[in-house]
Design an enzyme around this catalytic site. Structure first.
Site, PDB file in Angstrom:
ATOM      1  N   ALA A 294       0.823  -1.206   0.000  1.00  0.00           N
ATOM      2  CA  ALA A 294       0.000   0.000   0.000  1.00  0.00           C
ATOM      3  C   ALA A 294       0.859   1.258   0.000  1.00  0.00           C
ATOM      4  CB  ALA A 294      -0.936  -0.007   1.212  1.00  0.00           C
ATOM      5  N   GLU A 295       1.931   1.256   0.798  1.00  0.00           N
ATOM      6  CA  GLU A 295       2.805   2.419   0.864  1.00  0.00           C
ATOM      7  C   GLU A 295       3.454   2.685  -0.491  1.00  0.00           C
ATOM      8  OE1 GLU A 295       6.250   4.498   3.564  1.00  0.00           O
ATOM      9  OE2 GLU A 295       5.686   2.429   4.000  1.00  0.00           O
ATOM     10  N   ALA A 296       3.868   1.646  -1.168  1.00  0.00           N
ATOM     11  CA  ALA A 296       4.482   1.817  -2.487  1.00  0.00           C
ATOM     12  C   ALA A 296       3.496   2.465  -3.459  1.00  0.00           C
ATOM     13  CB  ALA A 296       4.958   0.470  -3.023  1.00  0.00           C
TER      14      ALA A 296
END
Length: 134
Positions: free
Chosen positions: A54-56
């Protein structure tokens, strides 16, 4: 203004996790990731893998929005794990909540192959000058 010429470049962790980009814009990034290779010791998709995924996606969308000569760094990420997966491929969709001049926020929803929501994350990024690459 978005840098339409910039294309997402996978980092080492993204490659190890098997991430594949399907769609990319500041407003929406879509990618997939296999469950196999990203499981914890009980055979379930690792929650940390979901959050890293998700962060990517949210960070890539923020960098696209940042435009030439600028980049993005994470300020905050939070995630709720709704259910897990044992096999197959998951899909992540990062959707812009707010695309500001200095701060962006994206919601990232990770689903399984049946469309079940596995994880919901929200990431906030700060737009900064692009670092020198060396």
């Amino acid at each position: 203004m978005a840098d339409e010429d910039w294309t997402i470049e996978l980092g080492e962790l993204d490659e190890k996790m098997g991430v594949r980009i399907l769609e990319q814009s500041a407003e929406r990034v879509v990618a997939t990731m296999p469950v196999e290779g990203n499981r914890q010791s009980f055979g379930l998709l690792h929650g940390g893998a979901s959050v890293a995924f998700a962060e990517a996606l949210g960070s890539w969308a923020a960098v696209i929005h940042a435009g030439p000569g600028r980049s993005a760094v994470g300020l905050d990420i939070n995630a709720t794990h709704h259910r897990s997966a044992r096999s197959g491929v998951v899909t992540g969709v990062a959707t812009a909540i707010r695309l500001g001049r200095t701060v962006t926020s994206h919601e990232v929803v990770v689903t399984d192959e049946d469309g079940n929501r596995l994880c919901t994350a929200r990431i906030t990024n700060l737009i900064v000058a692009a670092p020198e690459r060396g």
